[in-house]
Write an enzyme that holds these catalytic residues in place. Structure first.
Site, PDB file in Angstrom:
ATOM      1  N   LYS A  70     -17.994  70.857  -6.664  1.00  6.77           N
ATOM      2  CA  LYS A  70     -18.948  70.219  -7.328  1.00  6.77           C
ATOM      3  C   LYS A  70     -19.355  69.032  -6.336  1.00  6.77           C
ATOM      4  O   LYS A  70     -20.485  68.675  -6.065  1.00  6.77           O
ATOM      5  CB  LYS A  70     -18.258  69.402  -8.805  1.00  6.77           C
ATOM      6  N   ASN A  71     -18.082  68.413  -5.965  1.00  9.70           N
ATOM      7  CA  ASN A  71     -18.739  67.084  -5.230  1.00  9.70           C
ATOM      8  C   ASN A  71     -19.068  67.477  -3.879  1.00  9.70           C
ATOM      9  O   ASN A  71     -19.923  66.732  -3.405  1.00  9.70           O
ATOM     10  CB  ASN A  71     -17.033  66.415  -4.879  1.00  9.70           C
ATOM     11  N   CYS A  88     -18.332  53.569 -15.591  1.00 10.99           N
ATOM     12  CA  CYS A  88     -17.725  54.390 -16.334  1.00 10.99           C
ATOM     13  C   CYS A  88     -16.439  54.045 -16.701  1.00 10.99           C
ATOM     14  O   CYS A  88     -16.013  53.156 -16.596  1.00 10.99           O
ATOM     15  CB  CYS A  88     -18.130  55.723 -15.866  1.00 10.99           C
ATOM     16  N   PRO A 142     -18.452  49.597  -7.613  1.00 11.36           N
ATOM     17  CA  PRO A 142     -19.299  48.856  -6.944  1.00 11.36           C
ATOM     18  C   PRO A 142     -19.751  49.816  -5.886  1.00 11.36           C
ATOM     19  O   PRO A 142     -19.251  50.976  -5.357  1.00 11.36           O
ATOM     20  CB  PRO A 142     -18.541  47.858  -6.296  1.00 11.36           C
ATOM     21  N   ILE A 143     -21.071  49.642  -5.111  1.00  4.07           N
ATOM     22  CA  ILE A 143     -21.770  50.260  -4.148  1.00  4.07           C
ATOM     23  C   ILE A 143     -21.780  49.526  -2.988  1.00  4.07           C
ATOM     24  O   ILE A 143     -23.020  49.777  -2.011  1.00  4.07           O
ATOM     25  CB  ILE A 143     -23.000  51.259  -4.542  1.00  4.07           C
TER      26      ILE A 143
HETATM   27  C1  UD1 Z   1     -15.680  60.401  -5.501  1.00  3.82           C
HETATM   28  C2  UD1 Z   1     -15.629  61.659  -6.655  1.00  3.82           C
HETATM   29  C3  UD1 Z   1     -14.692  61.216  -7.726  1.00  3.82           C
HETATM   30  C4  UD1 Z   1     -13.459  61.065  -7.003  1.00  3.82           C
HETATM   31  C5  UD1 Z   1     -13.483  59.879  -6.053  1.00  3.82           C
HETATM   32  C6  UD1 Z   1     -12.249  59.537  -5.319  1.00  3.82           C
HETATM   33  C7  UD1 Z   1     -17.978  62.552  -6.122  1.00  3.82           C
HETATM   34  C8  UD1 Z   1     -19.345  62.954  -6.738  1.00  3.82           C
HETATM   35  N1  UD1 Z   1     -17.147  61.959  -6.838  1.00  3.82           N
HETATM   36  O1  UD1 Z   1     -16.280  59.324  -6.110  1.00  3.82           O
HETATM   37  O2  UD1 Z   1     -14.744  62.522  -8.282  1.00  3.82           O
HETATM   38  O3  UD1 Z   1     -12.755  60.358  -8.175  1.00  3.82           O
HETATM   39  O4  UD1 Z   1     -14.647  60.226  -4.949  1.00  3.82           O
HETATM   40  O5  UD1 Z   1     -11.436  60.676  -4.554  1.00  3.82           O
HETATM   41  O6  UD1 Z   1     -17.667  62.878  -4.922  1.00  3.82           O
HETATM   42  N2  UD1 Z   1     -15.501  51.399  -3.850  1.00  3.82           N
HETATM   43  C9  UD1 Z   1     -15.919  50.094  -3.383  1.00  3.82           C
HETATM   44  N3  UD1 Z   1     -17.214  50.064  -2.841  1.00  3.82           N
HETATM   45  C10 UD1 Z   1     -18.204  50.883  -2.604  1.00  3.82           C
HETATM   46  C11 UD1 Z   1     -17.617  52.293  -3.057  1.00  3.82           C
HETATM   47  C12 UD1 Z   1     -16.294  52.340  -3.640  1.00  3.82           C
HETATM   48  O7  UD1 Z   1     -15.048  49.219  -3.613  1.00  3.82           O
HETATM   49  O8  UD1 Z   1     -19.291  50.780  -2.238  1.00  3.82           O
HETATM   50  C13 UD1 Z   1     -14.176  51.754  -4.154  1.00  3.82           C
HETATM   51  C14 UD1 Z   1     -14.245  52.446  -5.728  1.00  3.82           C
HETATM   52  O9  UD1 Z   1     -14.440  51.227  -6.704  1.00  3.82           O
HETATM   53  C15 UD1 Z   1     -13.192  53.021  -5.851  1.00  3.82           C
HETATM   54  C16 UD1 Z   1     -12.713  53.532  -4.334  1.00  3.82           C
HETATM   55  O10 UD1 Z   1     -13.537  52.646  -3.612  1.00  3.82           O
HETATM   56  O11 UD1 Z   1     -11.826  52.199  -6.189  1.00  3.82           O
HETATM   57  C17 UD1 Z   1     -13.078  54.995  -4.309  1.00  3.82           C
HETATM   58  O12 UD1 Z   1     -14.462  55.193  -4.491  1.00  3.82           O
HETATM   59  P1  UD1 Z   1     -15.384  56.267  -3.763  1.00  3.82           P
HETATM   60  O13 UD1 Z   1     -14.475  57.154  -2.966  1.00  3.82           O
HETATM   61  O14 UD1 Z   1     -16.676  55.768  -3.566  1.00  3.82           O
HETATM   62  O15 UD1 Z   1     -15.455  57.260  -4.961  1.00  3.82           O
HETATM   63  P2  UD1 Z   1     -16.765  58.251  -5.527  1.00  3.82           P
HETATM   64  O16 UD1 Z   1     -17.482  58.663  -4.206  1.00  3.82           O
HETATM   65  O17 UD1 Z   1     -17.716  57.228  -6.399  1.00  3.82           O
END
Ligand code: UD1
Length: 378
Positions: A24-25, A119, A125-126
């Site tokens: 999926k990812n 969620c 955050p992004i």
């Molecule tokens: C992806 C996966 C999800 C998985 C996660 C961690 C997809 C579609 N989803 O989610 O299933 O649980 O990786 O393996 O691939 N963060 C920040 N700033 C940002 C981005 C992230 O602080 O700009 C933090 C998040 O809050 C979190 C951590 O970094 O604590 C990891 O997030 P991230 O690896 O980005 O997860 P996703 O890509 O959303």
């Protein structure tokens, strides 16, 4: 398969074989990437799940032609996409639509995509995605109504250090940088198998990406990407879930269409728990007919134990012979499922990011409200 109600009559010892779908990812990163070429891409091993349906709908609504060739192979041509904004209503249905930011930016040097919400896992955050786009020369703003707009005169390669290891930011920056002018270096990049899969997919289209799977990824921008035929890797979490099911039911499951290397963080823990795991080229046999040994688990970014396997392994450890401790190392709030396991007799106490599990003999039947949409929302 989505049903409103599942009725499970136990106990059952799960035995037999199962074939795992595409990841999926990986699919969620690769499908928007077809935007980066005007030529036709054939994508194989695409999982039949709602998130993929949403991604394909977004592509279609923007003007791509999408054709199902067989049950898991799609032919996609995005030459008809002439707009740089993702359709709002459908894109809002799924967080991963934010990959259209990187892909549209890479193609048109501008993108407009609805802001992803939080969620069950807590605030998401992004900032690292935005930091990456800005480093490449884009101006990023958030409009009224929660639409993110990114725009650049020209994207230029740059060195980007991620303050936190983020799968999403790593993918989005790769998508934006692959056709940028010059060299982009992502440091402290995520190393998940789906990052490698996206890089392999783009390289098969003529991109120049090195180091995917390590924490330094180098992307030398190319001016043109061509069509390709590519098969998505098997889903690590779906496979891991069947591994957990084999153990929890003291069963024996041959899990086919897997990459055993991607399952190593899970396999290593199961072996420590006394489970038998036999690895073959593209399958894995998991069996358990005795006691399940207790263990401690901390989730980490790859190659650590995957956070997306944390609920499944917790269910297994409920049946282990002693006390196990699970520490969540990625998300701030990932124990929402515990109340449902407690209804079935689990003995789990949670304090912040740590769950202490006292092993029990067996679960008992109970109605479950199924509030754990974590896998769906991710
Ligand atoms: C992806 C996966 C999800 C998985 C996660 C961690 C997809 C579609 N989803 O989610 O299933 O649980 O990786 O393996 O691939 N963060 C920040 N700033 C940002 C981005 C992230 O602080 O700009 C933090 C998040 O809050 C979190 C951590 O970094 O604590 C990891 O997030 P991230 O690896 O980005 O997860 P996703 O890509 O959303």
């Amino acid at each position: 398969m989505f049903l409103e109600k599942y009725i499970i009559n136990g106990p059952t010892r799960l035995t037999g074989s199962v074939t795992i779908s595409g990841a999926k990812n990986a699919a969620l990163g690769i499908l928007p990437a077809v935007l980066l070429t005007d030529e036709t891409c054939i994508i194989e091993n695409v999982p039949d799940i709602s998130d993929v349906a949403i991604m394909l709908q977004i592509l279609t609504d923007m003007g791509a032609s999408v054709r199902l060739l067989d049950k898991s192979t799609y032919e996609i041509n995005a030459s008809g996409i002439l707009v740089s904004d993702a359709p709002k209503d459908i894109a809002r249905k799924m967080r991963a639509s934010y990959y259209f930011l990187g892909a549209l930016l890479g193609r048109f040097s501008e993108a407009k995509v609805p802001m992803p919400g939080g969620c069950d896992l807590g605030v998401r955050p992004i900032d690292q995605h935005i930091k990456g786009f800005e480093s490449l020369g884009a101006k990023v703003s958030i409009e009224n109504g929660g639409i993110i707009e990114a725009r650049a005169d020209k994207l230029l390669g740059n060195q980007i250090y991620l303050d936190t290891v983020s799968v999403g930011a790593t993918i989005n920056i790769i998508l934006a940088a692959v056709k940028a002018e010059g060299l982009t270096i992502i440091e402290n990049a995520a190393k998940e198998p789906h990052i490698v899969d996206l890089a392999n997919f783009l390289n098969s289209m003529g991109a120049d990406i090195m180091g995917a799977g390590t924490d330094v990824i180098k992307i030398r921008g190319v001016s043109y990407l061509h069509g390709t035929t590519y098969s998505i890797i098997p889903d690590q979490i779906e496979a891991g879930t069947f591994m957990a099911a084999a153990v929890a039911t003291r069963g024996r499951i041959l899990i086919k269409n897997v990459t055993p290397k991607h399952l190593e963080p899970i396999t290593a823990k199961l072996l420590k728990m006394g489970v038998t795991v036999e690895e073959y080229d593209d399958s894995i046999l998991v069996s358990c007919d005795g006691e399940i040994g207790r263990t401690n688990i901390k989730t980490f970014p790859h190659p650590g134990f995957p956070t997306d396997m944390q609920p499944q392994i917790a269910a297994v450890l409920c049946l282990a012979n002693g006390t196990s401790i699970i520490t969540e190392g990625v998300w701030e709030n990932r124990f929402r499922y515990v109340d449902e396991l407690r209804r079935m007799g689990a003995n789990i106490s949670v304090d912040g990011k740590v769950a202490v599990i006292e092993g029990i003999e067996s679960f008992h039947a109970a109605p479950s409200r199924q509030p754990t949409f974590e896998q769906v929302l991710l």
